[in-house]
Write a protein that holds these residues in place. Structure first.
Motif, PDB file in Angstrom:
ATOM      1  N   GLU A 123       5.464  70.349  37.154  1.00  0.00           N
ATOM      2  CA  GLU A 123       4.479  70.389  36.058  1.00  0.00           C
ATOM      3  C   GLU A 123       3.449  71.490  36.257  1.00  0.00           C
ATOM      4  N   PHE A 124       3.304  71.974  37.514  1.00  0.00           N
ATOM      5  CA  PHE A 124       2.335  73.028  37.797  1.00  0.00           C
ATOM      6  C   PHE A 124       2.983  74.405  37.922  1.00  0.00           C
ATOM      7  N   TRP A 125       4.305  74.491  37.800  1.00  0.00           N
ATOM      8  CA  TRP A 125       4.962  75.790  37.858  1.00  0.00           C
ATOM      9  C   TRP A 125       4.551  76.610  36.645  1.00  0.00           C
ATOM     10  N   ARG A 126       4.403  77.898  36.843  1.00  0.00           N
ATOM     11  CA  ARG A 126       4.039  78.802  35.760  1.00  0.00           C
ATOM     12  C   ARG A 126       5.231  79.649  35.331  1.00  0.00           C
ATOM     13  N   CYS A 127       5.041  80.377  34.232  1.00  0.00           N
ATOM     14  CA  CYS A 127       6.132  81.148  33.633  1.00  0.00           C
ATOM     15  C   CYS A 127       6.594  82.284  34.532  1.00  0.00           C
ATOM     16  N   GLY A 128       5.762  82.661  35.496  1.00  0.00           N
ATOM     17  CA  GLY A 128       6.183  83.693  36.435  1.00  0.00           C
ATOM     18  C   GLY A 128       5.548  85.037  36.231  1.00  0.00           C
ATOM     19  N   ASP A 129       4.655  85.172  35.253  1.00  0.00           N
ATOM     20  CA  ASP A 129       4.073  86.478  34.955  1.00  0.00           C
ATOM     21  C   ASP A 129       2.547  86.396  34.991  1.00  0.00           C
ATOM     22  N   SER A 130       1.923  87.388  35.627  1.00  0.00           N
ATOM     23  CA  SER A 130       0.468  87.517  35.648  1.00  0.00           C
ATOM     24  C   SER A 130       0.143  88.923  36.125  1.00  0.00           C
ATOM     25  N   ASP A 131      -1.115  89.319  36.057  1.00  0.00           N
ATOM     26  CA  ASP A 131      -1.511  90.639  36.567  1.00  0.00           C
ATOM     27  C   ASP A 131      -1.153  90.770  38.044  1.00  0.00           C
ATOM     28  N   TRP A 132      -1.360  89.683  38.816  1.00  0.00           N
ATOM     29  CA  TRP A 132      -1.053  89.728  40.244  1.00  0.00           C
ATOM     30  C   TRP A 132       0.442  89.901  40.464  1.00  0.00           C
ATOM     31  N   VAL A 133       1.253  89.190  39.700  1.00  0.00           N
ATOM     32  CA  VAL A 133       2.702  89.304  39.842  1.00  0.00           C
ATOM     33  C   VAL A 133       3.160  90.717  39.513  1.00  0.00           C
ATOM     34  N   ARG A 134       2.662  91.273  38.416  1.00  0.00           N
ATOM     35  CA  ARG A 134       3.073  92.621  38.034  1.00  0.00           C
ATOM     36  C   ARG A 134       2.666  93.655  39.072  1.00  0.00           C
ATOM     37  N   ALA A 135       1.529  93.431  39.760  1.00  0.00           N
ATOM     38  CA  ALA A 135       1.057  94.384  40.765  1.00  0.00           C
ATOM     39  C   ALA A 135       1.744  94.206  42.112  1.00  0.00           C
ATOM     40  N   ASN A 136       2.067  92.962  42.481  1.00  0.00           N
ATOM     41  CA  ASN A 136       2.552  92.688  43.828  1.00  0.00           C
ATOM     42  C   ASN A 136       4.015  92.277  43.908  1.00  0.00           C
ATOM     43  N   THR A 186      -4.513  77.307  47.929  1.00  0.00           N
ATOM     44  CA  THR A 186      -4.770  78.196  46.801  1.00  0.00           C
ATOM     45  C   THR A 186      -3.453  78.655  46.192  1.00  0.00           C
ATOM     46  N   ASP A 187      -3.527  79.126  44.963  1.00  0.00           N
ATOM     47  CA  ASP A 187      -2.379  79.721  44.269  1.00  0.00           C
ATOM     48  C   ASP A 187      -2.860  81.057  43.728  1.00  0.00           C
ATOM     49  N   ILE A 188      -2.537  82.143  44.436  1.00  0.00           N
ATOM     50  CA  ILE A 188      -3.147  83.446  44.157  1.00  0.00           C
ATOM     51  C   ILE A 188      -2.909  83.952  42.736  1.00  0.00           C
ATOM     52  N   PRO A 189      -1.658  84.051  42.259  1.00  0.00           N
ATOM     53  CA  PRO A 189      -1.427  84.747  40.985  1.00  0.00           C
ATOM     54  C   PRO A 189      -2.018  84.062  39.761  1.00  0.00           C
ATOM     55  N   GLY A 210      -9.417  84.684  38.875  1.00  0.00           N
ATOM     56  CA  GLY A 210      -9.526  85.227  40.221  1.00  0.00           C
ATOM     57  C   GLY A 210      -8.190  85.193  40.928  1.00  0.00           C
ATOM     58  N   TRP A 211      -8.158  85.765  42.140  1.00  0.00           N
ATOM     59  CA  TRP A 211      -6.967  85.757  42.978  1.00  0.00           C
ATOM     60  C   TRP A 211      -7.350  85.131  44.323  1.00  0.00           C
ATOM     61  N   PRO A 212      -7.461  83.799  44.386  1.00  0.00           N
ATOM     62  CA  PRO A 212      -7.903  83.134  45.615  1.00  0.00           C
ATOM     63  C   PRO A 212      -6.828  83.160  46.699  1.00  0.00           C
ATOM     64  N   ASN A 213      -7.235  83.531  47.903  1.00  0.00           N
ATOM     65  CA  ASN A 213      -6.295  83.633  49.012  1.00  0.00           C
ATOM     66  C   ASN A 213      -6.702  82.671  50.124  1.00  0.00           C
ATOM     67  N   GLY A 214      -7.437  83.129  51.130  1.00  0.00           N
ATOM     68  CA  GLY A 214      -7.863  82.257  52.210  1.00  0.00           C
ATOM     69  C   GLY A 214      -8.882  81.221  51.747  1.00  0.00           C
ATOM     70  N   LEU A 215      -8.887  80.060  52.398  1.00  0.00           N
ATOM     71  CA  LEU A 215      -9.833  78.983  52.072  1.00  0.00           C
ATOM     72  C   LEU A 215     -10.210  78.261  53.363  1.00  0.00           C
ATOM     73  N   LYS A 216     -11.506  78.039  53.569  1.00  0.00           N
ATOM     74  CA  LYS A 216     -11.987  77.265  54.704  1.00  0.00           C
ATOM     75  C   LYS A 216     -13.115  76.344  54.244  1.00  0.00           C
ATOM     76  N   ILE A 217     -13.171  75.164  54.873  1.00  0.00           N
ATOM     77  CA  ILE A 217     -14.186  74.178  54.519  1.00  0.00           C
ATOM     78  C   ILE A 217     -15.247  74.143  55.609  1.00  0.00           C
ATOM     79  N   HIS A 218     -16.452  74.530  55.255  1.00  0.00           N
ATOM     80  CA  HIS A 218     -17.591  74.538  56.167  1.00  0.00           C
ATOM     81  C   HIS A 218     -17.938  73.101  56.547  1.00  0.00           C
ATOM     82  N   ARG A 219     -18.534  72.907  57.710  1.00  0.00           N
ATOM     83  CA  ARG A 219     -18.826  71.536  58.126  1.00  0.00           C
ATOM     84  C   ARG A 219     -19.919  70.887  57.273  1.00  0.00           C
ATOM     85  N   ASP A 220     -20.644  71.683  56.483  1.00  0.00           N
ATOM     86  CA  ASP A 220     -21.608  71.077  55.565  1.00  0.00           C
ATOM     87  C   ASP A 220     -20.951  70.684  54.240  1.00  0.00           C
ATOM     88  N   GLY A 221     -19.630  70.857  54.157  1.00  0.00           N
ATOM     89  CA  GLY A 221     -18.890  70.436  52.973  1.00  0.00           C
ATOM     90  C   GLY A 221     -18.592  71.540  51.978  1.00  0.00           C
TER      91      GLY A 221
END
Length: 310
Positions: free
Chosen positions: A21-34, A58-61, A82-93
């Motif tokens: 249900e969360f799969w996308r059509c396969g096309d985006s600016d990120w996909v076309r570039a990378n 995260t899901d970059i494209p 946006g194009w979110p890549n790395g993710l970290k959770i600080h100890r303050d939440g």
């Protein structure tokens, strides 16, 4: 790698997969570039656990962040430009995201909002941030990869002191800096240089500078290279190989110990985090197929400043 006996192979198992249900059509600016000419349903990165055992990825494209419950239920937390890549959770939440397009961002998982945190240096935008890491004093380290590589070794590694709001550039000649982690005693920073097929070691001096930067280990080569990284309590380094469908494990002296192979047909293992009971399970994003892989290890992951084992 050929200087040592072949590392022992181990196989991963599938924990879960992004629901259709969360799969996308396969096309985006990120996909076309990378991934030109390809259809990409998702590209998962940035695994990190909160205190309740939920796994964020995260899901970059498609500018998405998902939360996976301990029961394996997927929830879309936010979708944004946006194009979110790395993710970290600080100890303050607080949840920090390295967004290639927009810089370092903050995610409010309850209000389901994204807001900028650190978007430039001296009024100049970043090349394209990739991954991030907190040391035991709560300082933020992140890589600024952009399109750098062997042709343009100008990738950067930054450290940001949240308390004093000071941003320092530790390195500005990296061939595609990507994942990063500190060694066991936090005396050196280890940085994956994806397009240089290596992991660099950046010794940290008392004044906060780096010197005598060298190669910690060279990778086996291939169409990609070293990506996300993690450390266990023994100081062993886990390095995703984004082109060869595996995770390499090295001891603190860079001697290869294991090769953790993907159990899927995907070859793009990009990032990883320790979690589970006793922090002994390793969870890996198989970006090319949307799977989260899992493998049990002998030693727990090193617990750091952030909520997660990594």
């Amino acid at each position: 790698m050929s200087l040592y006996p072949p590392p022992q192979d181990r196989t991963t198992e599938v924990l879960t997969r992004l629901p259709e249900e969360f799969w996308r059509c396969g096309d985006s600016d990120w996909v076309r570039a990378n991934k030109p000419g390809q259809k990409v349903a998702s590209f998962l990165e940035g695994p990190s656990f909160d205190l309740d055992g939920n796994l964020y990825v995260t899901d970059i494209p498609y500018g998405r962040v998902f939360r996976i419950s301990p029961k394996g239920e997927w929830e879309l937390v936010v979708e944004y430009d946006g194009w979110p890549n790395g993710l970290k959770i600080h100890r303050d939440g607080r949840i920090f995201i390295a967004d290639y397009k927009r810089g370092i961002m903050l995610l409010d998982p309850f209000g389901k909002r994204i807001e900028p945190f650190l978007t430039h240096r001296r009024s100049e935008g970043f090349k394209g941030v990739n991954d991030l890491f907190f040391d035991r004093d709560g300082r933020l380290y992140f890589t600024d990869q952009g399109q750098t590589g062997m042709h343009d070794p100008s990738g950067r590694v930054f450290r940001y002191d949240l308390e004093n709001q000071r941003l320092d550039c530790l390195l500005d000649n990296g061939a595609s800096p990507n994942g990063l982690v500190m060694d066991l005693h936090e005396q050196a920073l280890l940085v994956a240089m994806t397009r240089g097929n290596a992991v660099w070691r950046l010794p940290l001096q008392q004044d906060g500078s780096t010197s005598k930067v060298g190669t910690f280990t060279a990778m086996a080569g291939g169409v990609s290279g070293a990506d996300g990284m993690a450390l266990d309590e023994q100081g062993n380094l886990f390095v995703c190989d984004a082109g060869n469908g595996c995770v390499w494990v090295f001891d603190r002296h860079a001697v290869p110990l294991y090769r953790l192979r993907s159990c899927t047909d995907g070859r793009t293992l990009t990032n990883l985090a320790f979690g589970g009971e006793g922090n002994r399970d390793l969870f890996i994003t198989d970006s090319s197929t949307g799977h989260i892989l899992k493998v049990a290890m002998e030693h727990p992951g090193k617990r750091l400043f952030s909520h997660s084992g990594q």
